[in-house]
Design an enzyme around this catalytic site. Structure first.
Site, PDB file in Angstrom:
ATOM      1  N   CYS A 197       0.835  -1.207   0.000  1.00 33.62           N
ATOM      2  CA  CYS A 197       0.000   0.000   0.000  1.00 33.62           C
ATOM      3  C   CYS A 197       0.868   1.255   0.000  1.00 33.62           C
ATOM      4  O   CYS A 197       0.480   2.281  -0.546  1.00 33.62           O
ATOM      5  CB  CYS A 197      -0.933  -0.002   1.203  1.00 33.62           C
ATOM      6  SG  CYS A 197      -2.234  -1.233   1.045  1.00 33.62           S
ATOM      7  N   CYS A 351      13.930   4.938  -6.497  1.00 31.48           N
ATOM      8  CA  CYS A 351      12.481   4.756  -6.327  1.00 31.48           C
ATOM      9  C   CYS A 351      12.118   5.389  -4.981  1.00 31.48           C
ATOM     10  O   CYS A 351      12.726   6.380  -4.591  1.00 31.48           O
ATOM     11  CB  CYS A 351      12.084   3.277  -6.397  1.00 31.48           C
ATOM     12  SG  CYS A 351      12.817   2.253  -5.109  1.00 31.48           S
TER      13      CYS A 351
END
Ligand SMILES: [Zn+2]
Length: 393
Positions: A197, A351
């Site tokens: 999530c 990232c």
């Protein structure tokens, strides 16, 4: 399928309890006996996050006598969009303590047990043994397999839920009466294949939909009413607004709960079992990882680098490192990213946390960009060490 009640009823309800729980008491299926069982019940909620928030609040309101909460984390501003057991003034506070305070406010008759610690191999068996039932609100595979294994080894029912964006799933795993989590998912997914999530996002209210299913099933198991979600997987699509359930069979070959189990105690290392990153990514990152500060120094020096952000566009729009070109990880997996990379510059990948960029790094190095590197800690590290004025997420 119906199952006998999990717990014996308490001797009696006080006058206060009768008043508080009157809307339960007048439901014939629950009644005095069911409410007394809830009073005697000991339920542990693993995690006071998205699923744990509604689960703990409704378990408390329902009158579960002993409610354990285990969480090692502290409340962050980015939690408040869905973790409704915590409020603005709880930011920075341990989640287990913040959750316990809300539980006491909802129902002072509940005995709250605070486990302000991480659930580990060393404490999981001892902690679980003090409870009748485990509600799992964790968001990572390593903890899920550990929770499942400990629950099976101790013979406890395990009410599981999972959420991602608009999709939710829930089931009850109880090896005595049906499948366990390993029967459904014998192997963890390959590292990097299933986004968390934190990477992919979650609609806040989805937590309530799935968390309330978990509480519903916990109450049914504790009081022995209804048709429990044992051997069934509930799948919820919030965009289509559809619930469906599919049968999950007990796997006779399950390594944990099958006929000839080979897993008869906890694994030594669940993180390694689930692999935080793949072997290829770990190998590629060895000796080819730079810090966010080193990236800043390269930029300040005017080094000839090509900085690639491998996250998704939504994340890029929230916060990005200056000078980065967005090429999402999927384009590395399908190979289309490679033609976008200049041959005459050093490739630097990043990232959010360094996991996805390590996976992309393995692909880039394999394609011949041997001096490519990635940024350990990614954007999170950039915000923490280079530019704290940027938002974190
Ligand atoms: Zn199994």
């Amino acid at each position: 399928m119906s199952l006998p009640p999990l717990v014996e009823p308490a001797a009696e309800l006080t006058v206060d309890e009768v008043r508080r729980y009157s809307r339960h008491l007048i439901i014939p299926d629950v009644g005095m006996a069911g409410q007394k069982r809830l009073k005697n019940a000991k339920v542990l909620c693993v995690g006071a996050g998205g699923l744990g928030s509604p689960a703990l609040m409704y378990l408390a309101a329902a009158g579960v006598g002993t409610l354990g909460v285990i969480d090692f984390d502290v409340v962050d501003e980015s939690n408040l969009q869905r973790q409704i057991i915590h409020g603005q003034s709880d930011v920075g506070r341990p989640k287990a303590e913040s959750a316990a305070a809300t539980v006491r406010e909802i129902n002072p008759l509940v005995d709250v047990v605070v486990h302000n610690t991480a659930l580990t191999n060393d404490n999981v068996m001892e902690i679980f043994s003090g409870y009748d039932l485990i509600v799992d609100g964790t968001d990572n595979f390593a903890t899920r397999y550990m929770v499942n294994d400990a629950a099976v080894l101790l013979g406890k029912p395990y009410v599981w839920g999972s959420i991602y964006r608009f999709d939710g799933q829930a089931s009850v795993f109880w090896a005595e009466h049906g499948p366990c989590y390993r029967c459904l998912y014998p192997e963890p997914p390959p590292p990097g294949m299933v986004p968390s999530c934190a990477e992919g996002g979650v609609l806040g209210v989805l937590c309530a939909s799935i968390g309330s299913i978990q509480v519903n099933e916990a109450i049914k198991l504790l009081t022995g009413i209804g048709d429990p979600l044992v051997g069934r997987l509930m799948i919820y699509d919030a965009l289509e607004m559809k619930y469906r359930d599919v049968k999950v069979r007990k796997d006779p070959e399950c390594v944990l709960c099958g006929k000839n189990p080979t897993v008869t105690q906890l694994l030594d290392d669940y993180e390694a079992f689930c692999g935080a990153i793949s072997d290829e990514a770990a190998e590629a990152a060895t000796g080819s990882t730079i810090t966010a500060r080193e990236l800043k120094a390269m930029q300040d020096n005017g080094d000839d680098i090509f900085l690639v952000d491998v996250r998704e566009i939504n994340e890029y729009e929230i916060v990005s490192i200056p000078g980065a070109t967005l090429i999402p990880k999927g384009e590395f997996l399908n190979g289309s990213a490679l033609e976008k990379l200049p041959q005459d510059k050093r490739i630097v990948l990043h990232c959010k946390s360094g996991a996805r960029s390590a996976e992309a790094l393995a692909i880039v190095k394999n394609a011949g960009f041997s001096d490519a590197v990635h940024v350990g800690g990614g954007v999170l590290s950039w915000v923490a060490t280079v530019d704290p004025s940027l938002p974190s997420y």
